[in-house]
Scaffold this active site. Sequence first.
Site, PDB file in Angstrom:
ATOM      1  N   HIS A 101     150.789 -54.227 -28.400  1.00 12.36           N
ATOM      2  CA  HIS A 101     151.726 -54.527 -29.566  1.00 12.36           C
ATOM      3  C   HIS A 101     152.661 -53.061 -29.800  1.00 12.36           C
ATOM      4  O   HIS A 101     151.952 -52.064 -29.458  1.00 12.36           O
ATOM      5  CB  HIS A 101     151.025 -54.800 -30.748  1.00 12.36           C
ATOM      6  CG  HIS A 101     151.889 -55.283 -32.024  1.00 12.36           C
ATOM      7  ND1 HIS A 101     152.466 -54.408 -32.867  1.00 12.36           N
ATOM      8  CD2 HIS A 101     152.146 -56.603 -32.270  1.00 12.36           C
ATOM      9  CE1 HIS A 101     153.179 -55.008 -33.862  1.00 12.36           C
ATOM     10  NE2 HIS A 101     152.950 -56.498 -33.429  1.00 12.36           N
ATOM     11  N   GLU A 148     158.728 -60.223 -27.875  1.00 14.47           N
ATOM     12  CA  GLU A 148     159.133 -59.822 -29.263  1.00 14.47           C
ATOM     13  C   GLU A 148     159.794 -58.402 -29.323  1.00 14.47           C
ATOM     14  O   GLU A 148     159.283 -57.451 -28.936  1.00 14.47           O
ATOM     15  CB  GLU A 148     157.820 -59.392 -30.058  1.00 14.47           C
ATOM     16  CG  GLU A 148     158.047 -59.131 -31.654  1.00 14.47           C
ATOM     17  CD  GLU A 148     157.051 -59.510 -32.566  1.00 14.47           C
ATOM     18  OE1 GLU A 148     156.843 -60.187 -33.349  1.00 14.47           O
ATOM     19  OE2 GLU A 148     156.085 -58.766 -32.422  1.00 14.47           O
ATOM     20  N   GLY A 154     160.694 -61.487 -36.080  1.00 16.35           N
ATOM     21  CA  GLY A 154     161.428 -62.017 -37.294  1.00 16.35           C
ATOM     22  C   GLY A 154     161.127 -63.293 -38.012  1.00 16.35           C
ATOM     23  O   GLY A 154     161.692 -63.606 -39.036  1.00 16.35           O
ATOM     24  N   SER A 180     154.605 -60.576 -42.274  1.00 20.94           N
ATOM     25  CA  SER A 180     155.425 -60.134 -43.476  1.00 20.94           C
ATOM     26  C   SER A 180     155.675 -61.405 -44.359  1.00 20.94           C
ATOM     27  O   SER A 180     155.953 -61.560 -45.562  1.00 20.94           O
ATOM     28  CB  SER A 180     156.026 -59.154 -43.577  1.00 20.94           C
ATOM     29  OG  SER A 180     157.341 -59.317 -42.802  1.00 20.94           O
ATOM     30  N   ILE A 213     160.781 -56.665 -35.249  1.00 22.99           N
ATOM     31  CA  ILE A 213     159.800 -56.762 -35.678  1.00 22.99           C
ATOM     32  C   ILE A 213     159.923 -56.344 -37.299  1.00 22.99           C
ATOM     33  O   ILE A 213     160.155 -55.198 -37.719  1.00 22.99           O
ATOM     34  CB  ILE A 213     158.617 -56.051 -35.098  1.00 22.99           C
ATOM     35  CG1 ILE A 213     158.268 -56.358 -33.844  1.00 22.99           C
ATOM     36  CG2 ILE A 213     157.342 -55.743 -35.993  1.00 22.99           C
ATOM     37  CD1 ILE A 213     157.333 -55.541 -32.906  1.00 22.99           C
ATOM     38  N   ASN A 239     149.096 -63.037 -38.534  1.00 23.79           N
ATOM     39  CA  ASN A 239     148.858 -61.656 -37.986  1.00 23.79           C
ATOM     40  C   ASN A 239     148.983 -60.707 -39.385  1.00 23.79           C
ATOM     41  O   ASN A 239     150.061 -60.122 -39.217  1.00 23.79           O
ATOM     42  CB  ASN A 239     149.740 -61.231 -36.852  1.00 23.79           C
ATOM     43  CG  ASN A 239     149.448 -59.696 -36.458  1.00 23.79           C
ATOM     44  OD1 ASN A 239     148.468 -59.353 -36.690  1.00 23.79           O
ATOM     45  ND2 ASN A 239     150.377 -59.113 -35.544  1.00 23.79           N
ATOM     46  N   LYS A 255     148.089 -57.943 -39.687  1.00 24.97           N
ATOM     47  CA  LYS A 255     148.028 -56.401 -39.522  1.00 24.97           C
ATOM     48  C   LYS A 255     147.061 -55.710 -40.434  1.00 24.97           C
ATOM     49  O   LYS A 255     145.926 -55.887 -40.526  1.00 24.97           O
ATOM     50  CB  LYS A 255     149.330 -55.846 -39.420  1.00 24.97           C
ATOM     51  CG  LYS A 255     150.313 -56.569 -38.627  1.00 24.97           C
ATOM     52  CD  LYS A 255     151.667 -56.032 -38.584  1.00 24.97           C
ATOM     53  CE  LYS A 255     152.481 -56.696 -37.407  1.00 24.97           C
ATOM     54  NZ  LYS A 255     154.028 -56.123 -37.662  1.00 24.97           N
TER      55      LYS A 255
END
Length: 231
Positions: free
Chosen positions: A97, A145, A182, A204, A150, A13, A15
């Site tokens: 989300h 989540e 995470g 990330s 996050i 993802n 983003k």
Amino acid sequence: MMTKIKKPFFVFNPKSYLYGEELLKLAQKADEMAAKYPEITVMVTVPFADISNIANQTENLIVTAQHIDGITPGRGIGHVLPESVYYAGARAVFLNHAERPLTLTELTKSMQRAQELGIETIVCADSLAEARAIANLKPTAILCEPTELIGTGQTSDESYITATNQVIKEVDENILVMQAAGISTPEDVYRTMKLGADGTGCTSGITNADSPIQMLEEMIVALNQAYQERG
């Protein structure tokens, strides 16, 4: 083109970290991994403007929209029309989300439109109570989540993962459970899958890695290993 989410599954993802050529390179790597491990469903969530490009240049992914609005063709400038993302090649969508939350009414309308078009739904829940409520709406999958985790690199603890898995399966055992808070290393992927998740994913941890392509590959390998060991 894949159209149905099956377990185990992995979601990359990006983003709004990636777009254009850089996103395409990673999507094509994900596509390559999906072909190598056909028992795994590999998904890439894609910014709206990139959906068509990614869908046209991959074969084994489920290209996933980051959101849709519960509208039908007609008025609605600036909204995300479900038919439009479907036409572009998306066959799944993320809803609710933490970065794009919906009211219950909005969520219900968006899910209804997705289901009318055959778009798979992954709906986010940040608490046990919300996971239970969303399960009653019958999404394809629920992403459990906690919002506060996050992007922190801190994963959900074992009790949260076990409890949310149980609550959702009690409502409907066919709903897939995604745990991804995470996730930043292949070890996180392995641990989360060993604890009983149907799928996981990362943002990330991949986009900020020294080699995003290598990290993406290692995470999918870890997911496959953990799921195979579960039997």
